[in-house]
Design a protein around this motif. Sequence first.
Motif: not given
Length: 424
Positions: A48-57, A62-64
């Motif tokens: 599946a596609p990856a996803t954005t996170t906040g400042n921890r895993l 979060g944004t890309a």
Amino acid sequence: MTLTATAVNGEATGSKDFEVTVLATTEAAGEAAWSFDGDLTESTGTYAPATTTGNRLTTTGGTASYVDDGVVGSALRLDGESGVRLPDGLIRTHQYSVSLWLRPAALTQFTTAFFGGPTTTSWISLNPRGWSDTTMLWSGEAWYDAVSPTLIPTGEWTHVAFTVDEGAVTLYLDGEPAFAGTGFPDVFTTDDAVFGLGVNHWDVPYEGDIDELGVWSRSLTPTEIADLANPVDPEPSFIDVEGSEHAVAIGWLAAEGISTGWSTPSGQEFRPLAQIKRDAMAAFLYRYSGSPEVTLPAESPFVDVTPTSTEFYEEIMWMFQEGISTGWETSAGREFRPLAPVKRDAMAAFLYRYAGQPAWTDPGESPFVDVTASSTEFFTEITWLESTGITTGWSTPAGQEYRPLAYTKRDAMATFLYRFDQLD
């Protein structure tokens, strides 16, 4: 699937069908790749596609964003406050490889570029700048430091890769080994490890660009790593090549004008898994040589090659005149067999002759279990090919195999020619 074998002897023919069941592969046995061409889609379709996170895993949000000047196409840009979470279970064995391109905007100590682990006490982390103030791969809390002697630069692309093979670890920078050691911890003992780009459980997120991420469930060879460190943005772009382990070589082949593939309503196709035929091989070598002028003979040296019936007549004449192929003597005359597939032993012979038949002393022991001086027609040519790094063959429980009588596929041919071009 049904395989049909046909034998021909003069005017007599015979065929036999074989019913074959092709077993499904598991996700762990596959490869995963992200090109970051405007999104977080996994290129092979396995995950599946990856996803954005906040400042921890493990935080959400979060944004890309993406930049146009990636290594190949566009690239992922992380802002130092967000990261990317990759699919869980991406690595599940004690043999694996990771390859990616990094262009840091900042180098903060302990910040991770690639992170993975089943728990917060068992993990691996690729640090552009580690505790050593150089680029390193480390593992905790069964601590292991694979420390390179250099620090990758900011504002420039660097290819970074590492391989792990049952505890043997190698870290590569720009295709060259920067660290090699043994005893690397067996971190991935379950199938639920979490993985991320630019973030872990503790440290400041990565700020900069990432491109062309690849993950393999095997240890890549040094030659394969070197190939990954020398990418080519393919022109034209083939719709059936993305995710191929030979994509770099195929892209180079296209960029050099050696192959244009086939035009279809859906786009340009390379057909990487098709067998390469002898007439096409002549065309590839001829174009690789710069398409030199050929003095055509008054009469073809081959009874099965004529100016009116053979697509690559000029290229085949060049190949014959250069001594790269002499064909077969038959009762009807000399044959080239333009539509016959190229076997891997003949592929070695073509490249050896094209190189000018360089001086080469046969090894005392063959590097391949299926290639011997007494039983293999092109023993010298095949062992020369292995000595140059153009081929590595296949690793099997019985040893390394070359498979000399197997037919050469178009993707493998591209890699053979690409590596040949890299020779000093």
